[in-house]
Design a protein around this motif. Sequence first.
Motif, mmCIF file in Angstrom:
data_model
loop_
_atom_site.group_PDB
_atom_site.id
_atom_site.type_symbol
_atom_site.label_atom_id
_atom_site.label_comp_id
_atom_site.label_asym_id
_atom_site.label_seq_id
_atom_site.Cartn_x
_atom_site.Cartn_y
_atom_site.Cartn_z
ATOM 1 N N ASP A 35 0.812 -1.186 -0.074
ATOM 2 C CA ASP A 35 0.186 -0.024 -0.083
ATOM 3 C C ASP A 35 0.908 1.301 0.009
ATOM 4 O O ASP A 35 0.549 2.187 -0.870
ATOM 5 C CB ASP A 35 -0.991 -0.204 1.126
ATOM 6 N N ALA A 36 2.066 1.134 0.536
ATOM 7 C CA ALA A 36 2.838 2.534 0.661
ATOM 8 C C ALA A 36 3.460 2.835 -0.541
ATOM 9 O O ALA A 36 3.280 3.840 -0.935
ATOM 10 C CB ALA A 36 4.032 2.086 1.925
ATOM 11 N N THR A 37 4.020 1.815 -1.164
ATOM 12 C CA THR A 37 4.540 1.965 -2.490
ATOM 13 C C THR A 37 3.571 2.278 -3.416
ATOM 14 O O THR A 37 3.695 3.197 -4.488
ATOM 15 C CB THR A 37 5.214 0.523 -3.076
ATOM 16 N N LYS A 42 1.183 6.315 -7.505
ATOM 17 C CA LYS A 42 -0.209 7.061 -7.842
ATOM 18 C C LYS A 42 0.186 8.549 -7.536
ATOM 19 O O LYS A 42 -0.453 9.464 -8.242
ATOM 20 C CB LYS A 42 -1.417 6.691 -6.949
ATOM 21 N N GLY A 43 0.990 8.775 -6.423
ATOM 22 C CA GLY A 43 1.377 10.313 -6.333
ATOM 23 C C GLY A 43 2.269 10.893 -7.411
ATOM 24 O O GLY A 43 2.153 11.908 -7.761
ATOM 25 N N ALA A 44 3.294 10.171 -7.905
ATOM 26 C CA ALA A 44 4.229 10.357 -8.870
ATOM 27 C C ALA A 44 3.365 10.555 -10.319
ATOM 28 O O ALA A 44 3.480 11.438 -10.891
ATOM 29 C CB ALA A 44 5.278 9.239 -9.078
ATOM 30 N N ILE A 45 2.354 9.557 -10.568
ATOM 31 C CA ILE A 45 1.577 9.709 -11.743
ATOM 32 C C ILE A 45 0.821 11.146 -11.741
ATOM 33 O O ILE A 45 0.653 11.796 -12.811
ATOM 34 C CB ILE A 45 0.656 8.607 -11.486
ATOM 35 N N GLU A 46 0.133 11.389 -10.370
ATOM 36 C CA GLU A 46 -0.462 12.494 -10.583
ATOM 37 C C GLU A 46 0.182 13.803 -10.696
ATOM 38 O O GLU A 46 -0.188 14.799 -11.122
ATOM 39 C CB GLU A 46 -1.303 12.640 -9.010
ATOM 40 N N ALA A 47 1.576 13.707 -9.984
ATOM 41 C CA ALA A 47 2.363 14.965 -10.229
ATOM 42 C C ALA A 47 2.676 15.166 -11.565
ATOM 43 O O ALA A 47 2.672 16.386 -11.993
ATOM 44 C CB ALA A 47 3.562 14.840 -9.464
ATOM 45 N N ALA A 139 8.926 5.290 -9.313
ATOM 46 C CA ALA A 139 7.540 5.731 -9.710
ATOM 47 C C ALA A 139 7.766 6.945 -10.490
ATOM 48 O O ALA A 139 6.738 7.029 -11.699
ATOM 49 C CB ALA A 139 6.984 6.201 -8.318
ATOM 50 N N LEU A 140 8.529 8.072 -10.151
ATOM 51 C CA LEU A 140 8.574 8.999 -11.231
ATOM 52 C C LEU A 140 9.153 8.979 -12.435
ATOM 53 O O LEU A 140 8.615 9.537 -13.314
ATOM 54 C CB LEU A 140 9.332 10.133 -10.428
ATOM 55 N N ASN A 141 10.082 8.026 -12.543
ATOM 56 C CA ASN A 141 10.432 7.725 -13.972
ATOM 57 C C ASN A 141 9.545 6.857 -14.643
ATOM 58 O O ASN A 141 9.353 7.314 -15.878
ATOM 59 C CB ASN A 141 11.784 6.607 -13.803
ATOM 60 N N GLU A 142 8.830 6.188 -14.214
ATOM 61 C CA GLU A 142 7.889 5.262 -14.876
ATOM 62 C C GLU A 142 6.494 6.409 -15.315
ATOM 63 O O GLU A 142 6.141 6.146 -16.582
ATOM 64 C CB GLU A 142 7.054 4.125 -14.355
ATOM 65 N N ALA A 143 6.482 6.939 -14.622
ATOM 66 C CA ALA A 143 5.046 8.150 -14.789
ATOM 67 C C ALA A 143 5.604 9.073 -16.080
ATOM 68 O O ALA A 143 5.010 9.068 -16.824
ATOM 69 C CB ALA A 143 4.969 8.928 -13.469
ATOM 70 N N THR A 144 6.970 9.330 -15.902
ATOM 71 C CA THR A 144 7.455 10.174 -17.144
ATOM 72 C C THR A 144 7.635 9.347 -18.315
ATOM 73 O O THR A 144 7.192 9.698 -19.379
ATOM 74 C CB THR A 144 9.072 10.846 -16.678
ATOM 75 N N GLN A 145 8.240 8.265 -18.425
ATOM 76 C CA GLN A 145 7.969 7.086 -19.396
ATOM 77 C C GLN A 145 6.849 7.220 -20.299
ATOM 78 O O GLN A 145 6.840 6.706 -21.379
ATOM 79 C CB GLN A 145 8.909 6.111 -19.153
ATOM 80 N N THR A 146 5.804 7.054 -19.349
ATOM 81 C CA THR A 146 4.199 6.712 -19.957
ATOM 82 C C THR A 146 3.573 7.853 -20.169
ATOM 83 O O THR A 146 2.556 7.782 -21.086
ATOM 84 C CB THR A 146 3.843 5.689 -19.142
ATOM 85 N N ILE A 147 4.286 9.169 -20.081
ATOM 86 C CA ILE A 147 3.128 10.189 -20.378
ATOM 87 C C ILE A 147 3.273 10.586 -21.766
ATOM 88 O O ILE A 147 2.425 11.143 -22.323
ATOM 89 C CB ILE A 147 3.526 11.506 -19.695
#
Length: 211
Positions: A35-37, A42-47, A139-147
């Motif tokens: 849950d913590a991860t 989800k926080g990184a994706i939202e950012a 998390a931030l890397n994957e959010a970036t790579q999929t935007i």
Amino acid sequence: MTADDIQKLFTRKDGQYLCARWGRPIVPVVFGVDDATLATIKGAIEAVMVLAGHKMAETDPELGANLMMFFFQDWAELPLVPRLDQLVPDLGPLCDRLAAAGANQYRAFRFDADGAIKAAFVFLRMNGPLADLPAEVVALNEATQTILTWGEGAFAETSPLARAEEAVILRPEIAGVIRAAYLPTLPVVARDASHALRLAARLSAEGQGDH
């Protein structure tokens, strides 16, 4: 960044230029984490969504969830996931190839009739160096790579991330490219390298304070 720098970010191995963005709200679902991860991811994706000026939603009317992220230990686990082979064609042979290559990550996109991103699948085998990275970095890397549909070599030599004091952030120039690519005045998909000139012009205007 110059237009040439930006063009390299979206040029594929075959020399073709492709910059596509999401054409629908993003609905993420994450498998294989606590849950913590999950909250960190989800926080990184939202950012990144806020940066792009794009939206998230609770459900996708066609797919339910359209950004699916899988964290696992062995490629052999993926073909066992119910119905995943219906979403990712040739999943078994793909996993065999990735295992043979010693790969620890893979991303696949699906596109709508207009060429915009409608779904993305992220597979992360948490072993070796990848397993040692902090959750917020992954998390931030994957959010970036999929935007956006970055080229395969876009971040091969330089990460899209940087460290600012104790925090991990997007490199400012990459953040600028994402913001520019999501401007309503630019197309949802571009296959001509002249698109990089338009992105560079927006970055230049942003740098001069024209928002």
